[in-house]
Scaffold this motif. Structure first.
Motif, PDB file in Angstrom:
ATOM      1  N   SER A 132       2.531   4.199   6.195  1.00  0.00           N
ATOM      2  CA  SER A 132       2.669   2.761   6.011  1.00  0.00           C
ATOM      3  C   SER A 132       3.997   2.292   6.601  1.00  0.00           C
ATOM      4  O   SER A 132       4.098   1.215   7.128  1.00  0.00           O
ATOM      5  CB  SER A 132       2.583   2.402   4.532  1.00  0.00           C
ATOM      6  OG  SER A 132       3.680   2.939   3.849  1.00  0.00           O
ATOM      7  N   PRO A 153       0.616   4.684  -3.451  1.00  0.00           N
ATOM      8  CA  PRO A 153      -0.297   5.595  -2.735  1.00  0.00           C
ATOM      9  C   PRO A 153      -1.604   5.826  -3.461  1.00  0.00           C
ATOM     10  O   PRO A 153      -2.636   6.064  -2.824  1.00  0.00           O
ATOM     11  CB  PRO A 153       0.509   6.892  -2.613  1.00  0.00           C
ATOM     12  CG  PRO A 153       1.699   6.738  -3.473  1.00  0.00           C
ATOM     13  CD  PRO A 153       1.927   5.291  -3.731  1.00  0.00           C
ATOM     14  N   THR A 179      -7.391   8.477   4.501  1.00  0.00           N
ATOM     15  CA  THR A 179      -8.503   7.552   4.252  1.00  0.00           C
ATOM     16  C   THR A 179      -9.012   7.055   5.606  1.00  0.00           C
ATOM     17  O   THR A 179      -8.311   7.197   6.613  1.00  0.00           O
ATOM     18  CB  THR A 179      -8.017   6.358   3.415  1.00  0.00           C
ATOM     19  OG1 THR A 179      -6.825   5.857   4.003  1.00  0.00           O
ATOM     20  CG2 THR A 179      -7.759   6.750   1.976  1.00  0.00           C
ATOM     21  N   ALA A 235      -3.599   3.022  -2.214  1.00  0.00           N
ATOM     22  CA  ALA A 235      -3.858   3.202  -0.772  1.00  0.00           C
ATOM     23  C   ALA A 235      -4.926   4.264  -0.528  1.00  0.00           C
ATOM     24  O   ALA A 235      -5.733   4.147   0.394  1.00  0.00           O
ATOM     25  CB  ALA A 235      -2.569   3.582  -0.063  1.00  0.00           C
ATOM     26  N   ALA A 236      -4.943   5.284  -1.396  1.00  0.00           N
ATOM     27  CA  ALA A 236      -5.908   6.375  -1.217  1.00  0.00           C
ATOM     28  C   ALA A 236      -7.340   5.926  -1.475  1.00  0.00           C
ATOM     29  O   ALA A 236      -8.286   6.664  -1.210  1.00  0.00           O
ATOM     30  CB  ALA A 236      -5.562   7.532  -2.147  1.00  0.00           C
ATOM     31  N   ARG A 237      -7.517   4.717  -1.997  1.00  0.00           N
ATOM     32  CA  ARG A 237      -8.870   4.212  -2.268  1.00  0.00           C
ATOM     33  C   ARG A 237      -9.237   3.063  -1.328  1.00  0.00           C
ATOM     34  O   ARG A 237     -10.190   2.318  -1.588  1.00  0.00           O
ATOM     35  CB  ARG A 237      -8.989   3.739  -3.725  1.00  0.00           C
ATOM     36  CG  ARG A 237      -8.649   4.787  -4.760  1.00  0.00           C
ATOM     37  CD  ARG A 237      -9.542   6.001  -4.700  1.00  0.00           C
ATOM     38  NE  ARG A 237     -10.919   5.717  -5.072  1.00  0.00           N
ATOM     39  CZ  ARG A 237     -11.896   6.629  -5.035  1.00  0.00           C
ATOM     40  NH1 ARG A 237     -11.626   7.859  -4.609  1.00  0.00           N
ATOM     41  NH2 ARG A 237     -13.124   6.309  -5.388  1.00  0.00           N
ATOM     42  N   VAL A 238      -8.461   2.895  -0.271  1.00  0.00           N
ATOM     43  CA  VAL A 238      -8.745   1.805   0.670  1.00  0.00           C
ATOM     44  C   VAL A 238      -9.211   2.390   1.997  1.00  0.00           C
ATOM     45  O   VAL A 238      -8.529   3.236   2.581  1.00  0.00           O
ATOM     46  CB  VAL A 238      -7.495   0.924   0.911  1.00  0.00           C
ATOM     47  CG1 VAL A 238      -7.839  -0.224   1.862  1.00  0.00           C
ATOM     48  CG2 VAL A 238      -6.956   0.375  -0.401  1.00  0.00           C
ATOM     49  N   ALA A 239     -10.364   1.954   2.444  1.00  0.00           N
ATOM     50  CA  ALA A 239     -10.884   2.396   3.744  1.00  0.00           C
ATOM     51  C   ALA A 239     -10.769   1.247   4.729  1.00  0.00           C
ATOM     52  O   ALA A 239     -11.215   0.138   4.436  1.00  0.00           O
ATOM     53  CB  ALA A 239     -12.341   2.815   3.605  1.00  0.00           C
ATOM     54  N   LEU A 288       0.836  -1.206   0.000  1.00  0.00           N
ATOM     55  CA  LEU A 288       0.000   0.000   0.000  1.00  0.00           C
ATOM     56  C   LEU A 288       0.865   1.248   0.000  1.00  0.00           C
ATOM     57  O   LEU A 288       0.577   2.228  -0.688  1.00  0.00           O
ATOM     58  CB  LEU A 288      -0.927  -0.002   1.217  1.00  0.00           C
ATOM     59  CG  LEU A 288      -2.094  -0.993   1.172  1.00  0.00           C
ATOM     60  CD1 LEU A 288      -2.836  -1.006   2.504  1.00  0.00           C
ATOM     61  CD2 LEU A 288      -3.061  -0.627   0.050  1.00  0.00           C
ATOM     62  N   GLY A 289       1.964   1.202   0.781  1.00  0.00           N
ATOM     63  CA  GLY A 289       2.851   2.354   0.853  1.00  0.00           C
ATOM     64  C   GLY A 289       3.503   2.648  -0.492  1.00  0.00           C
ATOM     65  O   GLY A 289       3.729   3.798  -0.847  1.00  0.00           O
ATOM     66  N   PRO A 297     -13.698   5.995  -0.573  1.00  0.00           N
ATOM     67  CA  PRO A 297     -13.467   5.466   0.776  1.00  0.00           C
ATOM     68  C   PRO A 297     -14.313   6.126   1.865  1.00  0.00           C
ATOM     69  O   PRO A 297     -14.664   5.495   2.847  1.00  0.00           O
ATOM     70  CB  PRO A 297     -11.981   5.739   1.019  1.00  0.00           C
ATOM     71  CG  PRO A 297     -11.381   5.904  -0.323  1.00  0.00           C
ATOM     72  CD  PRO A 297     -12.446   6.449  -1.210  1.00  0.00           C
TER      73      PRO A 297
END
Lengths: 725, 216
Positions: free
Chosen positions: B31, A610, B101, A613-617, A606-607, B128
């Protein structure tokens, strides 16, 4: 020939915390609810808080044989002043007293304080239907005491009434114990409420109406200025103000006096004063537009105004704040939406004044919007909800003795318990220590007293119970997750088991192949789910939202992240919603080194991306799962190897499309279209259906249909067969 | 650190990395924090392996500083935000941006003094944060309100970017939690002209104005 009276299905006590001599929201609700319940073949005992001074509000109940109104001070004459109201404690005492005399099947109470008091008596557990309207708003963190009280009310309840789907979502979030119990009743409007007969399209001067209390937040002072300001724009509006309750304003001490002056002296404004509800409606019907303009701070509501619905029903186009609830009711393009500013009201009214077709369009939209709020529809909903709790036992228990449900972990078997109770009536639940050490004697007593014993899962009790089966007793093994190499199945005397009930058909087949047990003793009863409860309207855009319930390595959430990357390449609207606790938020970090390494890799991935990652809640696994499913279109579930997860079945019943890696038996578990052979295939499936709303709707409907196989009524029939052999 | 590399070169490299991270790499930091937490040596290595050497001991390096100055945006303001992808990209052209998020706090994202917390209503309608303004997203709403509380604790400004979406149950709470709601009403003084705004506010105002007016 005189018609036969309809048999009374149940006796209901109804109480609402309002003074019946006043016209306000609480008394209107109370009388409407009495009417609704009367139409569900219930006998209603309506307990009042105040002595009856005026019968005006009670008129709709006159002539209803199955409604008894209880004046709390009847017969006490002048000993009780007319203004005397029952206290909460007194109400609770009266309810207990009335219950002693009539033994009600349902107790319905409106208001937090009385519901809390009644819950505390513990006298109505399992037949209590409270309507708690005054929940703390999201911004006001409820005190621990308040939450404890709400939980106590919930635990005592059989069902809880809520006004709207929004209220239900909020209640379930705040009070986890309410999940599975909330019944949406909606605000109600009379079936015969319609537009003025012979009404023609308005020409010339517009007629506006406001009915209700005069209060600062309700913008009634500013409203009085609207006819004058419109006149300056060359628009003629006459405004009738109905009501006599002029509220104080703590914020603006002079407000009340200014309001009184405005309503009596503003040009174009006529003050009709206080009218009875019927007269107010008759008066309002003559108007073209009805005002329900509010201050911005009143936009944060979970509820719908009955007044707005009444305007709609009468063909009086309401002028309302543009909030999400009103947009959902009247449509995005409704022409009389306003905001808190006076300018927006003037603009909206001017628009329809100059374009009468637009006004007709608004009236039509309003009248088309309110069918589901008609009392007849509420009667249907409430009747169904009542009947769902009143299933008559269909199975006669062996020797009239109770059914005993035994297990070491019954926390996940609430559905089975419900079904057994509905089938057999007299059910006892026993969660025993798995070791049985030093417990054998008392447990044996419990076992012997039962006519029918249902053992949840093979271990540890099945071998024990087969060796202690009493004469005439019926012993049933409920196998939720078959392990054919399970030692307990070898140790148990299988010929002593009268029926094996499997949650899945593949398990039944596997058992049949592995053990020599006659086929007539093998039954399939799906995992029970209250499908009607979880099936709620999906939210816009759900087809772009992918859900995951499990973050553990065995569930392979990394595959969901990989899929999301592919989906985002197709459309950037996609998002992934992980509803599980993060591993480092647990009390202890996972001890397994490989597991830690897995999470590190997942987080590193995820890191490194990004944009993904910006679309994961990462969302907390709160109890309000049915609400969460409203926004989720797809649920990625791991291989289950035959075992069903109740949450996944609920997702299907809620119209969420479930997808799982291909494995033998996945079609039986989740339906023929649920499996995928590769992540690429998964991405293609989701992306294609998301791009085509009709395709998504088709898949969602198929999922819902599959979930329907777990409906309580279906499972009940299967269990009834197993219980009777 | 490899012993063969000159200390000065390493420091310069670090400074460059930090400079870039400030602008582009912010989402990576949380992260990494989570990775560290998950490390088998957690928490000992947090003490044993400080992420950076103390800056105070470093000799000034004029060349590197000039290089950093060119790399940093004119404004040092960092936007921490609940943002749509499009807005995050647009703001990222001029500002350091950390789009958060749901759950980001658990990954170590924090608000620092000098940040601006931006909550974009359009970002709550899909993606999200979808449902955060509604009754079925109360947990998400409360999470955003926690961000606003944290911003207040650190003296960071909270800006709400409005949208054309109809207000929902949580909208007023978000408005109430914000120091500024954009777009500002366009009320230019007839004589003195419009009130000048800082570049950051001006940029945010343009984004919000487009969201409010664009869809109507």
């Amino acid at each position: 020939m005189t018609p036969q009276p309809t048999p009374v299905e149940r006796r209901v006590l109804l109480y609402g915390d309002g003074n019946i001599n006043l016209i306000d929201g609480s008394t209107i609700w109370l009388v409407s609810m009495a009417q609704v319940l009367a139409r569900t073949n219930s006998h209603v005992t309506l307990l009042l808080k105040a002595r009856i001074i005026s019968r005006k509000m009670l008129e709709p109940l006159a002539g209803l044989d199955n409604v008894t109104v209880v004046d709390p001070f009847e017969g006490l004459g002048d000993a009780v002043p007319p203004s005397r109201l029952l206290s909460v404690k007194e109400v609770a005492e009266r309810v207990v007293e009335l219950d002693r005399a009539h033994r009600f099947d349902k107790i319905i109470s409106r208001g937090f304080a009385i519901s809390n008091e009644l819950a505390r008596t513990r006298a109505f557990d399992g037949r209590f239907w409270p309507y708690v309207i005054d929940l703390p708003e999201p911004g006001a963190e409820p005190t621990p005491e308040r939450l404890r009280d709400l939980e106590e009310i919930s635990l005592a309840s059989e069902r809880m009434l809520v006004q709207t789907e929004d209220s239900r979502s909020y209640m379930e979030y705040r009070v986890p114990a309410s999940v599975g119990k909330c019944v949406v009743i909606n605000p109600m409007i009379p079936d015969d409420l319609g537009p003025l007969r012979g009404r023609s399209a308005p020409a010339g001067r517009l007629k506006g109406v406001y009915a209700g209390k005069f209060a600062e937040g309700w913008k009634t002072l500013e409203l009085c200025d609207v006819p004058r300001l419109l006149a300056e724009r060359g628009v003629e509006l006459s405004l009738s103000m109905i009501g006599d309750k002029i509220m104080h304003s703590t914020r603006t001490p002079t407000w009340r006096a200014r309001m009184r002056a405005a309503v009596t002296s503003s040009p174009g404004v006529e003050w009709a004063g206080g009218l009875s509800r019927d007269d107010a409606m008759a008066y309002s019907k003559t108007a073209d537009i009805g005002f329900s303009w509010r201050a911005q701070e009143l936009d944060s509501t979970h509820e719908l105004s009955t007044k707005v619905l009444e305007y709609c029903a009468m063909g009086v186009a309401p002028v309302v704040n543009r909030i999400a609830a009103h947009v959902e009711l009247l449509g995005e393009d409704y022409p009389l939406f306003v905001d808190a500013s006076l300018e927006s009201v003037l603009d909206a009214v001017e628009r329809v004044a100059r374009d009468r077709d637009l006004l007709e369009d608004a009236r039509k939209k309003a009248m088309d919007a309110i069918d589901q709020y008609r009392m007849a529809n509420t009667v249907e909903r409430i009747h169904a909800a009542l009947r769902a709790t009143e299933v008559r036992p269909s199975v006669t228990l062996t020797g009239g003795r109770p059914l005993l449900l035994v297990g070491s972990d019954l926390g996940t078997t609430r559905g089975t318990h419900t079904v057994l109770r509905q089938c057999a009536g007299n059910v006892r639940v026993a969660q025993w220590d798995p070791t049985l050490t030093g417990q054998e004697e008392p447990r044996l007593g419990e076992l012997s007293a039962a006519g029918t014993v249902v053992v949840e899962d093979a271990t540890p009790y099945l071998p024990w119970a087969t060796r202690r089966k009493a004469t005439g007793q019926r012993l049933i093994a409920h196998v939720r997750d078959l392990r054919t190499d399970e030692p307990a199945l070898r140790e148990a005397r299988l010929d002593e088991v009268d029926a094996f009930v499997f949650q899945t058909e593949p398990d039944l087949a596997a058992f049949s192949a592995a053990f020599d047990v006659p086929a007539e003793r093998l039954h399939h009863a799906p995992l029970p789910v209250d499908t009607a409860y979880v099936d709620r309207p999906g939210l816009t855009g759900r087809r772009y939202r992918v859900g995951v319930l499990d973050l553990s390595p065995s569930a392979r959430p990394d595959a969901a992240v990989t899929a999301l990357r592919g989906l985002l390449a197709a459309d950037e609207q996609f998002s992934l919603h992980v509803r599980d606790r993060l591993p480092w938020e647990a009390d202890d970090l996972p001890a397994d080194q490989l597991e830690r390494s897995y999470y590190q890799a997942l987080v590193a991935e995820l890191g490194a991306t990004p944009e993904v990652a910006a679309r994961v809640a990462f969302e907390y696994p709160d109890s309000d799962l049915p609400s969460w499913y409203r926004k989720i279109g797809w649920l990625l579930v791991p291989r289950r190897r035959g075992r069903l997860d109740q949450r996944v079945v609920e997702a299907q019943a809620a119209g969420v499309v479930v997808l799982t890696p291909a494995e033998h038996g996945s079609a039986d578990l989740y339906g023929p279209d649920a499996s995928y052979d590769s992540i690429d295939a998964l991405v293609r499936t989701i992306a294609a259906a998301a791009a085509d709303p009709a395709e998504f709707a088709k898949r969602s409907a198929a999922s819902r249909l599959h979930g329907g196989r777990h409906d309580l009524a279906v499972v009940r029939a299967a269990w009834a067969a197993a219980l009777t052999g | 650190m490899p012993a063969s590399l000159p200390t000065r070169a390493v420091r310069k490299a670090r400074r460059i990395v930090r400079g870039r991270r400030r602008v582009h790499e912010v989402p990576d930091s949380p992260s990494r924090a989570a990775e560290r937490i998950l490390s088998l040596r957690y928490p000992e290595h947090l003490v044993a392996e400080p992420q950076d050497e103390p800056e105070a001991e470093e000799a000034p390096d004029a060349e590197a500083d000039q290089s950093d100055a060119r790399r940093e945006p004119a404004s040092v303001t960092r936007v921490v935000g609940v943002l749509t992808g499009a807005t995050a990209r647009r703001l990222g052209d001029d500002l350091a941006v950390a789009a958060v998020t749901p759950g980001a706090r658990a990954f170590g994202t924090m608000i620092e003094p000098g940040d601006v917390l931006v909550v974009e209503r359009a970002a709550l309608q899909s993606g999200p944060w979808s449902t955060a303004e509604t009754s079925s997203g109360t947990a998400l709403l409360l999470e955003i309100l926690e961000w606003t509380d944290e911003a207040r604790e650190h003296g960071a400004a909270v800006v709400l970017l409005d949208s054309a979406d109809a207000p929902n149950v949580g909208t007023n709470l978000l408005r109430g939690a914000a120091d500024v709601v954009l777009p500002l009403a366009q009320q230019a003084d007839p004589v003195l002209g419009p009130v000048p705004l800082s570049p950051v506010v001006s940029l945010l105002d343009r984004v919000a104005r487009a969201a409010v007016e664009g869809d109507r």
